[in-house]
Design a protein around this motif. Structure first.
Motif, PDB file in Angstrom:
ATOM      1  N   LEU A 180      25.917  39.723  61.270  1.00  0.00           N
ATOM      2  CA  LEU A 180      27.031  38.890  60.945  1.00  0.00           C
ATOM      3  C   LEU A 180      26.647  37.529  60.872  1.00  0.00           C
ATOM      4  O   LEU A 180      26.460  37.000  61.896  1.00  0.00           O
ATOM      5  CB  LEU A 180      28.371  39.325  61.563  1.00  0.00           C
ATOM      6  N   PHE A 181      26.724  36.679  59.629  1.00  0.00           N
ATOM      7  CA  PHE A 181      26.029  35.246  59.678  1.00  0.00           C
ATOM      8  C   PHE A 181      27.418  34.710  59.000  1.00  0.00           C
ATOM      9  O   PHE A 181      27.985  35.017  57.924  1.00  0.00           O
ATOM     10  CB  PHE A 181      24.862  35.223  58.769  1.00  0.00           C
ATOM     11  N   ASP A 182      27.918  33.421  59.693  1.00  0.00           N
ATOM     12  CA  ASP A 182      28.877  32.813  59.140  1.00  0.00           C
ATOM     13  C   ASP A 182      28.169  31.795  58.214  1.00  0.00           C
ATOM     14  O   ASP A 182      27.559  30.885  58.426  1.00  0.00           O
ATOM     15  CB  ASP A 182      29.524  32.163  60.348  1.00  0.00           C
ATOM     16  N   ILE A 183      28.699  31.952  56.808  1.00  0.00           N
ATOM     17  CA  ILE A 183      28.528  30.916  55.782  1.00  0.00           C
ATOM     18  C   ILE A 183      29.332  30.097  55.512  1.00  0.00           C
ATOM     19  O   ILE A 183      29.346  29.379  54.221  1.00  0.00           O
ATOM     20  CB  ILE A 183      27.864  31.698  54.555  1.00  0.00           C
ATOM     21  N   SER A 184      30.463  29.770  56.389  1.00  0.00           N
ATOM     22  CA  SER A 184      31.441  28.963  55.934  1.00  0.00           C
ATOM     23  C   SER A 184      31.232  27.454  55.599  1.00  0.00           C
ATOM     24  O   SER A 184      31.759  26.919  54.449  1.00  0.00           O
ATOM     25  CB  SER A 184      32.746  28.876  56.914  1.00  0.00           C
ATOM     26  N   PRO A 185      29.988  26.932  56.170  1.00  0.00           N
ATOM     27  CA  PRO A 185      29.690  25.699  55.848  1.00  0.00           C
ATOM     28  C   PRO A 185      29.259  25.317  54.360  1.00  0.00           C
ATOM     29  O   PRO A 185      28.880  24.298  53.759  1.00  0.00           O
ATOM     30  CB  PRO A 185      28.812  25.191  56.810  1.00  0.00           C
ATOM     31  N   MET A 186      28.676  26.586  53.651  1.00  0.00           N
ATOM     32  CA  MET A 186      28.313  26.358  52.355  1.00  0.00           C
ATOM     33  C   MET A 186      29.290  25.835  51.397  1.00  0.00           C
ATOM     34  O   MET A 186      30.491  25.940  51.741  1.00  0.00           O
ATOM     35  CB  MET A 186      27.971  27.741  51.850  1.00  0.00           C
ATOM     36  N   THR A 187      28.897  24.878  50.654  1.00  0.00           N
ATOM     37  CA  THR A 187      29.657  24.072  49.749  1.00  0.00           C
ATOM     38  C   THR A 187      30.361  24.930  48.805  1.00  0.00           C
ATOM     39  O   THR A 187      29.589  25.832  48.118  1.00  0.00           O
ATOM     40  CB  THR A 187      29.044  22.915  49.235  1.00  0.00           C
ATOM     41  N   LYS A 188      31.726  24.874  48.683  1.00  0.00           N
ATOM     42  CA  LYS A 188      32.209  25.803  47.663  1.00  0.00           C
ATOM     43  C   LYS A 188      33.116  25.116  46.718  1.00  0.00           C
ATOM     44  O   LYS A 188      33.831  24.329  47.216  1.00  0.00           O
ATOM     45  CB  LYS A 188      33.142  26.933  48.424  1.00  0.00           C
ATOM     46  N   TYR A 189      33.086  25.582  45.406  1.00  0.00           N
ATOM     47  CA  TYR A 189      33.803  24.877  44.343  1.00  0.00           C
ATOM     48  C   TYR A 189      34.444  26.040  43.448  1.00  0.00           C
ATOM     49  O   TYR A 189      33.966  27.081  43.325  1.00  0.00           O
ATOM     50  CB  TYR A 189      33.016  23.956  43.241  1.00  0.00           C
ATOM     51  N   ARG A 190      35.798  25.747  43.388  1.00  0.00           N
ATOM     52  CA  ARG A 190      36.560  26.667  42.656  1.00  0.00           C
ATOM     53  C   ARG A 190      36.799  25.782  40.967  1.00  0.00           C
ATOM     54  O   ARG A 190      37.259  24.762  41.002  1.00  0.00           O
ATOM     55  CB  ARG A 190      38.006  26.683  43.241  1.00  0.00           C
ATOM     56  N   ILE A 191      36.349  26.603  40.200  1.00  0.00           N
ATOM     57  CA  ILE A 191      36.222  26.284  38.659  1.00  0.00           C
ATOM     58  C   ILE A 191      37.001  26.931  38.046  1.00  0.00           C
ATOM     59  O   ILE A 191      36.691  28.217  37.824  1.00  0.00           O
ATOM     60  CB  ILE A 191      35.001  26.088  38.514  1.00  0.00           C
ATOM     61  N   GLU A 192      37.922  26.396  37.451  1.00  0.00           N
ATOM     62  CA  GLU A 192      39.298  27.269  36.700  1.00  0.00           C
ATOM     63  C   GLU A 192      39.678  26.528  35.575  1.00  0.00           C
ATOM     64  O   GLU A 192      39.791  25.253  35.183  1.00  0.00           O
ATOM     65  CB  GLU A 192      40.239  27.474  37.632  1.00  0.00           C
ATOM     66  N   GLY A 193      39.900  27.472  34.437  1.00  0.00           N
ATOM     67  CA  GLY A 193      40.546  27.100  33.189  1.00  0.00           C
ATOM     68  C   GLY A 193      39.902  27.594  32.076  1.00  0.00           C
ATOM     69  O   GLY A 193      39.066  28.447  32.010  1.00  0.00           O
ATOM     70  N   PRO A 194      40.670  27.560  30.865  1.00  0.00           N
ATOM     71  CA  PRO A 194      40.178  28.178  29.721  1.00  0.00           C
ATOM     72  C   PRO A 194      38.926  28.002  29.165  1.00  0.00           C
ATOM     73  O   PRO A 194      38.022  28.817  28.640  1.00  0.00           O
ATOM     74  CB  PRO A 194      41.273  27.815  28.600  1.00  0.00           C
ATOM     75  N   ASP A 195      38.331  26.962  29.751  1.00  0.00           N
ATOM     76  CA  ASP A 195      37.182  26.336  29.208  1.00  0.00           C
ATOM     77  C   ASP A 195      35.935  26.619  30.382  1.00  0.00           C
ATOM     78  O   ASP A 195      34.984  26.244  30.355  1.00  0.00           O
ATOM     79  CB  ASP A 195      36.826  24.888  28.753  1.00  0.00           C
ATOM     80  N   ALA A 196      36.362  27.246  31.372  1.00  0.00           N
ATOM     81  CA  ALA A 196      35.532  27.302  32.478  1.00  0.00           C
ATOM     82  C   ALA A 196      34.178  28.091  32.011  1.00  0.00           C
ATOM     83  O   ALA A 196      32.970  27.514  32.863  1.00  0.00           O
ATOM     84  CB  ALA A 196      36.042  28.159  33.683  1.00  0.00           C
ATOM     85  N   GLU A 197      34.168  29.045  31.374  1.00  0.00           N
ATOM     86  CA  GLU A 197      32.966  29.769  30.957  1.00  0.00           C
ATOM     87  C   GLU A 197      32.057  28.855  30.297  1.00  0.00           C
ATOM     88  O   GLU A 197      30.827  28.470  30.476  1.00  0.00           O
ATOM     89  CB  GLU A 197      33.081  30.934  30.240  1.00  0.00           C
ATOM     90  N   ALA A 198      32.667  28.025  28.897  1.00  0.00           N
ATOM     91  CA  ALA A 198      31.730  27.024  28.337  1.00  0.00           C
ATOM     92  C   ALA A 198      31.379  25.955  29.180  1.00  0.00           C
ATOM     93  O   ALA A 198      29.913  25.428  29.232  1.00  0.00           O
ATOM     94  CB  ALA A 198      32.537  26.758  27.076  1.00  0.00           C
ATOM     95  N   TYR A 199      32.204  25.456  30.003  1.00  0.00           N
ATOM     96  CA  TYR A 199      31.721  24.372  30.880  1.00  0.00           C
ATOM     97  C   TYR A 199      30.370  24.823  31.977  1.00  0.00           C
ATOM     98  O   TYR A 199      29.795  23.987  31.711  1.00  0.00           O
ATOM     99  CB  TYR A 199      32.913  23.937  31.976  1.00  0.00           C
ATOM    100  N   LEU A 200      30.579  25.768  32.655  1.00  0.00           N
ATOM    101  CA  LEU A 200      29.537  25.984  33.277  1.00  0.00           C
ATOM    102  C   LEU A 200      28.392  26.408  32.638  1.00  0.00           C
ATOM    103  O   LEU A 200      27.241  26.170  33.211  1.00  0.00           O
ATOM    104  CB  LEU A 200      30.146  27.327  34.123  1.00  0.00           C
TER     105      LEU A 200
END
Lengths: 412, 539
Positions: A71-91
């Motif tokens: 078990l390894f704590d990966i909480s410090p990894m940077t996380k972004y929540r990306i949401e919206g109708p254009d999320a797929e096209a944006y990413l």
């Protein structure tokens, strides 16, 4: 302004957050559990968090990954929540790989570049729903992600502190999850994700990891972190679950042939020296580039570099004779001409080979692959033992474990 | 009558650095200083019993470590102590701090803007790249682009190669950086006013420009390219005040056999047949020297110490037009206890850092508007610090010395000279600003020294009170500093050299002008310079 009035200290939320200066190394949401197990008190700074190099014994922690469940704590990894109708096209525009091919409930390993085609970072992209994604990375990229979002109907939010993460890796990791009551987890194939109920909230479990072994990653709201930890530990007690630190994980990732940003390559926003910048093809990420998928950041520069043969470096896996790790050794052609540098190296317990990742200057490692050597400076009792050892370019990963991809996953 | 090998006019840090290198090359050197003490703008003065004031310059970063080493300054007592990052107090009762810890720094910025917090790395990368370009130029004589001498061509080639070593993007950035305003530059990285104000302050200090004036981005760079023991961009306190720098230089100079005469004001340079032969002191005494080096600024040197008829008219016109506008003042305060700032937690490291109260670029620009109108700023920009939180040598235990650098202060008030009443009004603008954030501040004041451009010019000899001996705008840098054709420390007069901050690479207690001038003088004398370290590598 009135020079005679006195300014009263404010009491809003922003002001209350001032006290962070007293804890430059934050604990993660799992810290109470990790502190209790951190017998070695061997901490390092992972992106501003107090993270363990080792908790109890770095060698044995490695074997926990390969034999039981770690078990390894990966909480410090940077996380972004990306949401919206254009999320797929944006990413699809921001990252290298084709996001339109990434189905909801799937994860892929990707990377993203600046307009000059230099790699800003690599990371994992989780498609949580048709319009919702999570991007995980080593470095921070909010200005880049926000600036790239102009013209898209999408929101980008940094959620590093709000979401806790755990990697559960090793042969018994599936059995631990099943015994913990995550019904249906057996259906997850490699790079699948699904949501499960936990403690009145939802935990996202993906069959992913950084070890080349059977393994999972779990993301949960920070306030449910401790109950998740306890649930896994309780279920794993009979299956040898152990918490581990980064040193053990780093060995496993090297065996899996995986690279680490700002260890095996320098990210573009941190490279002070212009010649340290790398294109995806120069760090082994060329496979991510899909020239057919339409425009993405860096596309023009990357395709031009390919066409004009301007790619100057190549990242390779090396197998080195002997058993002395060649960390940060210089790579030579014909024992004399300097052609590159080893960025990471270990003796691999699983492969029983001396392995390394190295960056070479083309054509070495590309067109010329023979007669490569590494010079190892091994400090032994205040003397360097200098060794010139033969190095052979080998494919990555250095080890391939059938249990990683077996369906359904086995109990061990 | 004795003729010294060299006479240095002015015992400031550059004059002393120059004198040290000349003396160590075997010359017999005399430094003449008008004040009864040495130090110029780097002094520690006990103006009230028990308190040492860094009453002009107040922090140290730019002073070149190569010079400290060559001249053995640590042996003569120089120690530089790094301090914490700093803070800007905001008018809503909060503050923005700069912490030395990278993650604490990010979290602090994130209190105001998560985006700006994560923009810092790119900003820092770009500024660092620019610093690395300019750093190696500090300890070299700028090439004369109109000359075809091999060494000028070599230096030009070096400059060109360094420039060509940049990527196309960096080249463009370098050109923009040297000419754009700090406000525009920061807009490319940050969105939050207080965060921009926090960085902009380095772009205006000592400069008669506002944050929106072109050229101020370079001034920021000038404040970033120093170091404290390898930590580039860090600032520190000279232990014992800034006078510790010149005290160590003077001791080093004397130990190598040099002579200093204080209380010896130069009236003019003695010139015969177009060659400098020595100096005439204000009492009329003539002191002879084979060469004369002026640590005074270029205007003072050529408009006051040399007869105009001795100089070519284009040179004179350019010297007259050299921009050396006074823009700042200084309020030095002895305090009987540590001031409290209710906005700051009592255990905040900011007490040991530099503090500011100007929380927006617009306020800075408004403060500059007052300067343009010939007034001191009603709402001034302060660079304030309490060195005694780290340096136990400057005040009795529990008592403190506070240094307030104040901007803007014009060289003249509405076209007339400063009066004592003006000076008091200027001081009041400073004290009332501090008192806004620190209740009871006035009651802690034991003694105060107020220096407007008038006092700085009169006592230190800096024309108009300009702390850099001339503004650091691109038209006055490198081979154009101080004026085209005379950027190599020589003057139109044979035997008369310049070594002050008016010359390349400029001001900020760097010592580099003094050292580079010594290298040129010794080259003219065909003396070897094994005692002079080359610039440290930038790798």
């Amino acid at each position: 302004m009135n020079h005679h009035s006195t300014i009263e200290p404010s009491t809003d939320a922003r002001t209350l957050a001032q006290s962070h200066f007293r804890t430059p190394r934050l604990g993660t949401p799992f810290q109470p559990r990790i502190d209790a197990l951190g017998l070695q008190q061997d901490w390092y700074n992972w992106a501003g968090y107090r993270a363990p190099h080792s908790l109890w014994d770095e060698e044995l922690e490695y074997f926990a990954i390969r034999s039981q469940a770690a078990l390894f704590d990966i909480s410090p990894m940077t996380k972004y929540r990306i949401e919206g109708p254009d999320a797929e096209a944006y990413l699809d525009r921001v990252t290298l790989r084709d996001v339109t091919k990434l189905r909801p409930g799937r994860v892929h390993y990707t990377a993203w570049c600046d307009d000059e085609g230099f790699v800003l970072d690599d990371g994992t992209l989780f498609r949580l729903s048709p319009t919702r994604f999570r991007l995980c990375s080593q470095e921070r990229h909010l200005p880049w992600l926000l600036d790239s979002a102009i013209g898209y109907e999408v929101s980008v939010e940094e959620e590093t502190e709000a979401v806790a993460g755990l990697a559960l890796q090793g042969p018994t990791s599936f059995a631990v999850l099943r015994d913990a009551g995550f019904a249906g987890v057996e259906r997850l194939r490699v790079f699948d994700l699904a949501e499960f109920a936990h403690d009145g909230a939802t935990v996202t479990i993906s069959r992913t990891g950084f070890t080349g072994d059977l393994g999972y990653e779990l993301f949960v709201p920070a306030d449910k972190a401790l109950s998740l930890w306890d649930r896994l530990m309780a279920a794993g007690e009979l299956r040898g679950i152990r918490a581990i630190g980064y040193t053990a994980l780093n060995r496993a990732r090297l065996e899996a042939g995986l690279i680490v940003a700002n260890a095996d390559f320098t990210t573009a926003e941190h490279a002070i020296r212009a010649d340290r910048l790398r294109m995806p093809d120069e760090i082994g990420l060329g496979f991510m580039i899909d020239p057919e998928k339409g425009h993405f950041n860096g596309r023009r520069a990357i395709l031009e570099a390919r066409a004009k043969k301007k790619l100057r470096h190549v990242l390779v896996g090396l197998e080195i004779e002997g058993n002395i790790p060649a960390e940060h050794a210089i790579v030579y052609y014909k024992k004399s001409q300097e052609v590159g540098l080893v960025s990471a190296a270990i003796w691999s317990p699983m492969a029983k080979r001396n392995i390394a990742l190295a960056s070479l200057q083309r054509p070495y490692g590309d067109a010329i692959v023979d007669d490569l050597w590494v010079e190892i400076y091994a400090m032994r009792e205040l003397q360097y033992q200098k060794l010139m050892k033969k190095a052979k370019i080998v494919p990555r990963p250095f080890i391939k474990l059938d249990r990683r991809t077996a369906n359904p996953p086995a109990d061990f | 009558m004795k003729a010294w090998d060299a006479i240095v006019i002015g015992g400031g840090h550059n004059g002393l650095v120059n004198a040290c290198y000349l003396q160590r090359a075997g010359l017999d050197v005399l430094v003449v200083e008008k004040n009864d003490w040495v130090g110029g703008a780097a002094t520690s003065r006990e103006l009230t019993p028990g308190f040492l004031y860094s009453n002009c310059s107040y922090v140290c970063s730019l002073f070149r470590p190569e010079i400290m080493r060559d001249l053995e300054l640590p042996r003569f007592g120089l120690q530089v102590i790094s301090y914490e990052g700093g803070a800007v107090f905001t008018r809503d009762g909060d503050y923005l701090a700069n912490y030395r810890d990278h993650d604490a720094h990010r979290r602090e910025f994130a209190r105001f803007s998560r985006r700006d917090a994560e923009a810092y790395d790119r900003y820092s990368r770009d500024v660092t790249r620019q610093c690395r370009f300019i750093q190696p130029l500090l300890m070299r004589t700028a090439p004369d682009p109109t000359s075809f001498r091999p060494r000028d061509l070599g230096e030009l080639l070096y400059l060109g190669r360094k420039f060509a070593g940049l990527t196309a993007e960096e080249m463009a950035l370098t050109l923009r950086f040297w000419t754009m305003s700090i406000s525009d530059f920061l807009d490319e990285y940050f969105e939050t006013d207080v965060i921009k104000a926090n960085f902009a302050l380095s772009g205006i200090i000592g400069t008669a420009l506002g944050p929106m004036s072109p050229g101020t981005a370079y001034v920021l760079l000038h404040h970033y390219m120093g170091e404290v023991d390898g930590s580039v961009g860090a600032w520190g306190y000279a232990r014992g005040g800034m006078g510790a720098v010149t005290k160590a230089l003077a001791a080093s100079f004397r130990a190598s056999g040099g002579t200093i005469r204080t209380g010896a004001e130069v009236d003019h340079v003695l010139i015969r047949n177009g060659k400098a032969r020595g100096v005439v002191l204000s009492g009329g005494e003539e002191v002879y020297g084979k060469l004369v080096v002026s640590n005074a600024d270029v205007k003072r040197t050529f408009l006051k110490l040399v007869e105009e008829k001795e100089l070519p008219d284009i040179f004179l016109r350019r010297v007259r037009n050299f921009k050396i506008r006074g823009s700042s003042g200084k309020v030095n305060i002895a305090l009987d206890s540590l001031p409290e700032f209710p906005a700051l937690p009592k255990d905040s490291p900011v007490y040991r850092a530099d503090m500011h109260f100007t929380d927006s670029i617009e306020r800075m620009e408004r403060a500059y508007d007052d300067w343009k109108a010939g007034r001191w700023s009603a709402d001034p920009f302060l660079d304030m610090m309490i060195p005694t939180t780290l340096d136990p040598t400057m005040a009795p235990p529990g008592k403190h010395f506070m240094s307030c650098f104040v901007q803007y202060a014009p060289p003249k008030i509405n076209g007339r000279d400063w009066t004592d009443a003006d000076r008091d009004g200027f001081a009041e603008s400073v004290i009332s600003q501090i008192a806004q954030y620190s209740p009871g501040f006035r009651d802690r004041i034991v003694h105060m020294e107020v220096r407007t451009p008038r006092e700085i010019e009169a006592e230190v000899g800096l024309t108009e009170g300009n702390i850099f001996q001339g503004e650091l705008t691109f038209d006055q840098l490198l081979f154009n500093r101080p004026v085209p054709g005379y950027a190599q420390y020589r003057s139109p007069l044979s035997g008369l050299y310049m070594c002050g901050s008016s010359t390349h690479p400029g001001g900020g207690v760097m010592g580099a002008p003094g050292r580079n001038a010594a290298a040129e003088i010794l080259r003219d004398l065909a003396k070897p310079t094994p005692h002079m370290s080359p610039a440290h590598d930038v790798i």
